[in-house]
Design an enzyme around this catalytic site. Structure first.
Site, mmCIF file in Angstrom:
data_model
loop_
_atom_site.group_PDB
_atom_site.id
_atom_site.type_symbol
_atom_site.label_atom_id
_atom_site.label_comp_id
_atom_site.label_asym_id
_atom_site.label_seq_id
_atom_site.Cartn_x
_atom_site.Cartn_y
_atom_site.Cartn_z
ATOM 1 N N ASP A 8 -4.340 -88.648 67.901
ATOM 2 C CA ASP A 8 -3.241 -89.164 67.100
ATOM 3 C C ASP A 8 -3.769 -90.373 66.337
ATOM 4 O OD1 ASP A 8 -3.304 -91.300 68.903
ATOM 5 O OD2 ASP A 8 -1.235 -91.082 69.539
ATOM 6 N N HIS A 9 -2.882 -91.110 65.686
ATOM 7 C CA HIS A 9 -3.292 -92.277 64.902
ATOM 8 C C HIS A 9 -3.947 -93.356 65.767
ATOM 9 C CE1 HIS A 9 0.782 -92.854 66.378
ATOM 10 N NE2 HIS A 9 0.545 -94.161 66.365
ATOM 11 N N CYS A 66 -5.736 -90.582 72.325
ATOM 12 C CA CYS A 66 -4.559 -91.270 71.783
ATOM 13 C C CYS A 66 -4.731 -92.742 72.129
ATOM 14 C CB CYS A 66 -3.250 -90.671 72.306
ATOM 15 S SG CYS A 66 -2.876 -90.921 74.054
ATOM 16 N N GLY A 67 -3.707 -93.536 71.969
ATOM 17 C CA GLY A 67 -3.840 -94.965 72.223
ATOM 18 C C GLY A 67 -4.342 -95.279 73.618
ATOM 19 N N THR A 68 -3.738 -94.649 74.624
ATOM 20 C CA THR A 68 -4.150 -94.865 76.012
ATOM 21 C C THR A 68 -4.852 -93.666 76.625
ATOM 22 O OG1 THR A 68 -2.060 -94.026 76.893
ATOM 23 C CG2 THR A 68 -2.195 -96.416 76.436
ATOM 24 N N GLY A 69 -4.689 -92.502 76.041
ATOM 25 C CA GLY A 69 -5.206 -91.265 76.625
ATOM 26 C C GLY A 69 -4.221 -90.616 77.577
ATOM 27 N N ILE A 70 -3.172 -91.325 77.942
ATOM 28 C CA ILE A 70 -2.217 -90.813 78.926
ATOM 29 C C ILE A 70 -1.373 -89.683 78.345
ATOM 30 C CG2 ILE A 70 -0.243 -91.389 80.386
ATOM 31 C CD1 ILE A 70 -1.412 -94.284 80.513
ATOM 32 N N GLY A 71 -0.672 -89.968 77.262
ATOM 33 C CA GLY A 71 0.239 -88.971 76.698
ATOM 34 C C GLY A 71 -0.453 -87.704 76.257
ATOM 35 N N HIS A 99 -16.770 -82.416 90.174
ATOM 36 C CA HIS A 99 -15.826 -82.063 91.232
ATOM 37 C C HIS A 99 -14.599 -81.309 90.741
ATOM 38 C CE1 HIS A 99 -17.276 -85.279 94.325
ATOM 39 N NE2 HIS A 99 -18.278 -84.592 93.786
ATOM 40 N N ARG A 133 -17.277 -76.311 97.673
ATOM 41 C CA ARG A 133 -15.965 -76.759 98.149
ATOM 42 C C ARG A 133 -15.084 -77.229 96.994
ATOM 43 N NH1 ARG A 133 -19.178 -81.373 99.084
ATOM 44 N NH2 ARG A 133 -18.154 -83.348 98.588
ATOM 45 N N HIS A 134 -15.714 -77.662 95.909
ATOM 46 C CA HIS A 134 -14.954 -78.118 94.747
ATOM 47 C C HIS A 134 -14.305 -76.942 94.025
ATOM 48 C CE1 HIS A 134 -16.684 -81.976 95.552
ATOM 49 N NE2 HIS A 134 -17.907 -81.473 95.424
#
Length: 150
Positions: A8-9, A66-71, A99, A133-134
């Site tokens: 995004d911007h 994005c700004g935080t990467g969260i959204g 992993h 296992r991963h």
């Protein structure tokens, strides 16, 4: 390897730096936008575009910003089969591949600088899934997706 990228911007400036870095390293990059960092846009559109390109096999891996990467990571992770990992350092990047078999890397353009981001990208691209296992754990994530797709 073809890498899908989108932002995004809030992630536009970092995206342009990552694209240059990837091109310099010989990667083929498919840019899903945005093409302008000056106008507000909605991150879910770009997270979805990159996730769909990875899901379909059009691109082998994806990078979303994005700004935080969260959204944008939340949006991408709604696509079945996508394992988008928000990483803020190279250790997280390596672990997300080794992993968790992350196929999309999420970054925060307003959270980390270009130097750290490029180190994360390099580490992420050069790390391999360890399986064993991963794989059992990643398979359990896929089972959760199937449960809710019914």
């Amino acid at each position: 390897m073809v890498i899908a990228i989108g932002s995004d911007h809030g992630g536009y400036e970092l995206k342009t730096q990552i694209i240059k870095y990837l091109n310099d390293k010989g990667y083929q990059v498919k840019d899903f936008g945005t093409c302008d960092g000056n106008h507000s846009v909605d991150y879910p559109e770009y997270g979805l575009a990159v996730a769909e390109a990875v899901k379909s096999g059009e691109c082998e891996k994806g990078i979303i910003i994005c700004g935080t990467g969260i959204g944008i990571s939340m949006a991408a992770n709604k696509v079945p089969g996508i394992r988008a990992a928000l990483c803020t350092d190279s250790y997280m990047a390596r672990m997300s591949r080794e992993h968790n078999d992350a196929n999309v890397l999420a970054l925060g353009g307003r959270v980390i600088g270009a130097g750290v981001a490029l180190d994360i990208v390099e580490t992420w691209l050069n790390s391999e899934f360890q399986g064993g296992r991963h794989k059992t754990r990643v398979d359990k994530i896929a089972e959760i997706e199937k449960k809710y797709l019914k």
